[in-house]
Design an enzyme around this catalytic site. Structure first.
Site, PDB file in Angstrom:
ATOM      1  N   PHE A   1       0.810  -1.223   0.000  1.00  0.00           N
ATOM      2  CA  PHE A   1       0.000   0.000   0.000  1.00  0.00           C
ATOM      3  C   PHE A   1       0.841   1.269   0.000  1.00  0.00           C
ATOM      4  CE2 PHE A   1       1.177  -0.122   4.420  1.00  0.00           C
ATOM      5  CZ  PHE A   1       1.168   1.208   4.824  1.00  0.00           C
TER       6      PHE A   1
ATOM      7  N   LYS B   1      -1.256  -7.263  -8.879  1.00  0.00           N
ATOM      8  CA  LYS B   1      -2.190  -7.352  -7.753  1.00  0.00           C
ATOM      9  C   LYS B   1      -1.740  -6.319  -6.729  1.00  0.00           C
ATOM     10  CE  LYS B   1      -2.988  -8.525  -4.023  1.00  0.00           C
ATOM     11  NZ  LYS B   1      -3.465  -7.689  -2.850  1.00  0.00           N
TER      12      LYS B   1
ATOM     13  N   GLU C   1      -5.223  -3.662  -1.743  1.00  0.00           N
ATOM     14  CA  GLU C   1      -6.637  -3.295  -1.810  1.00  0.00           C
ATOM     15  C   GLU C   1      -6.936  -2.011  -1.023  1.00  0.00           C
ATOM     16  OE1 GLU C   1      -6.252  -6.654   1.302  1.00  0.00           O
ATOM     17  OE2 GLU C   1      -5.271  -5.956  -0.529  1.00  0.00           O
ATOM     18  N   ARG C   2      -5.939  -1.484  -0.294  1.00  0.00           N
ATOM     19  CA  ARG C   2      -6.170  -0.240   0.461  1.00  0.00           C
ATOM     20  C   ARG C   2      -6.177   0.985  -0.440  1.00  0.00           C
ATOM     21  NH1 ARG C   2      -1.992  -0.954   5.546  1.00  0.00           N
ATOM     22  NH2 ARG C   2      -2.737  -2.985   6.290  1.00  0.00           N
TER      23      ARG C   2
ATOM     24  N   SER D   1       5.812  -7.229   3.864  1.00  0.00           N
ATOM     25  CA  SER D   1       6.396  -7.604   5.149  1.00  0.00           C
ATOM     26  C   SER D   1       7.252  -8.865   5.000  1.00  0.00           C
ATOM     27  CB  SER D   1       5.298  -7.849   6.182  1.00  0.00           C
ATOM     28  OG  SER D   1       4.589  -9.040   5.878  1.00  0.00           O
TER      29      SER D   1
ATOM     30  N   CYS E   1      10.172   2.199   3.573  1.00  0.00           N
ATOM     31  CA  CYS E   1      11.329   1.421   4.020  1.00  0.00           C
ATOM     32  C   CYS E   1      12.439   2.302   4.581  1.00  0.00           C
ATOM     33  CB  CYS E   1      11.874   0.601   2.849  1.00  0.00           C
ATOM     34  SG  CYS E   1      10.653  -0.490   2.114  1.00  0.00           S
TER      35      CYS E   1
END
Length: 358
Positions: free
Chosen positions: A147, A171, A174-175, A224, A279
């Site tokens: 995201f 892909k 979705e946020r 993550s 990051c």
């Protein structure tokens, strides 16, 4: 309610499940995104398989011309993209423009892709033996992106994959799914054939479908460390090439002879830019020696108090909200854990209230 659908070739299948897309500035729901499954992915893969051979057979110069046009379209629409990005992520407009610009630099690199695709030839590598290598597309690649950089990381992956002759299925998180869809639209406007760059939305169900689909030859992931381990293990078990880039929080070491004004500027930019959701957030800074620590602390505290918090559209704000209320609660939990473990809390922003933005 605005609905965000997949960007795939063919008739859009009706979504059985939806996810909420929030407005980080107020916590409300601003849109809903359709969450796909293996059937949606199969439709995207089928379109990619139909389109990819002709795209791979297109000479690199012609593919590069599409990248040139794509670059120009991103530059033309950068304000629109930045506003769209900030509205779903929460980072201020300046950070969103930087997000797009860093992705644009890779698109710019792809404009010179014919040179990067050159192979090698060694004459007389052995008695009567010549050796040559060729670079060829692998077919269909997929990207699973986080995201925090909904423009930069999809462009890092997708632009290169497409430029070298592959089809690519993205892909995104979705946020904040709107910018990836808009990039797909701009790709087609630039002349990319339908089916070469597609976007599917979803959660773990879609991720698993990507990792298991036999026609997807390679997967690139950023997220993550735990999920990176999962993506890598499942992807390679299915025979795919996998890039799995996990948690990359950086640490900073401050030497006694460092220019502390520059250090403070860099640390504040890293820690508070994009509300720390990147990051390079530098969650740990280690000064060498007590004297260095005290001098740095004094300068840092002053600089932090000078930062302005605002909503994402505030041109004067240094940073805006984090992406969700759950993320905010997690950050507050880390602060409390530090206190519980004996840390000295020098600045506490947990009770901050913005007038007019309560």
């Amino acid at each position: 309610m605005r609905q965000i659908d997949h960007f795939i070739v063919g008739k859009m299948p009706p979504a059985a499940r939806f996810g909420d897309v929030l407005d980080p500035n107020n916590g409300g729901v601003q849109a809903r995104v359709g969450l796909g499954d293996a059937a949606v992915l199969a439709q995207a893969v089928s379109a990619a398989q139909a389109a990819q051979p002709a795209w791979a057979a297109t000479n690199p110069q012609r593919r590069a011309r599409v990248m040139f046009r794509f670059k120009a379209l991103i530059e033309r629409h950068i304000d629109e993209l930045a506003e769209m990005l900030s509205a779903e992520h929460g980072k201020v407009i300046a950070d969103s423009r930087g997000d797009i610009q860093r992705g644009l630099e890779v698109v710019e690199f792809c404009c010179g892709i014919p040179h990067a695709l050159k192979g090698e030839y060694s004459q007389g590598a052995g008695p009567g033996i010549d050796v040559y290598s060729m670079r060829q597309p692998i077919g269909i690649g997929a990207g699973i992106t986080p995201f925090n950089f909904p423009a930069m990381i999809p462009l890092w992956m997708g632009a290169v994959a497409v430029a070298v002759g592959n089809a690519f299925i993205l892909k995104p998180s979705e946020r904040d799914p709107s910018v990836p869809n808009r990039l797909a639209e701009l790709f087609q406007e630039a002349g990319l054939p339908a089916g070469i760059f597609q976007v599917v939305h979803g959660d773990k169900e879609m991720v698993d479908a990507i990792l298991d689909h036999p026609a997807i030859a390679a997967v690139s992931f950023v997220g993550s460390s735990d999920i990176a381990q999962y993506v890598y293990s499942r992807g390679v078990a299915a025979g795919k090439r996998v890039q799995a880039m996990g948690g990359a929080k950086n640490h900073g070491i401050v030497m006694p002879d460092a220019d502390l004004d520059q250090v403070v500027n860099d640390v504040c930019g890293a820690a508070f830019g994009s509300a720390g959701e990147r990051c390079m957030a530098l969650p740990v800074v280690v000064p060498v020696g007590e004297e260095t620590a005290e001098r740095l602390r004094e300068k840092l505290v002053s600089a932090i108090h000078a930062l302005k918090v605002g909503i994402s559209t505030d041109a004067d704000a240094h940073f805006g909200p984090v992406v969700t209320a759950q993320h905010k609660a997690k950050v507050e939990g880390w602060i409390q854990t530090a206190v519980d473990e004996g840390s000295e809390l020098v600045i506490d922003g947990r009770n901050l209230v913005l007038q007019g933005q309560e």
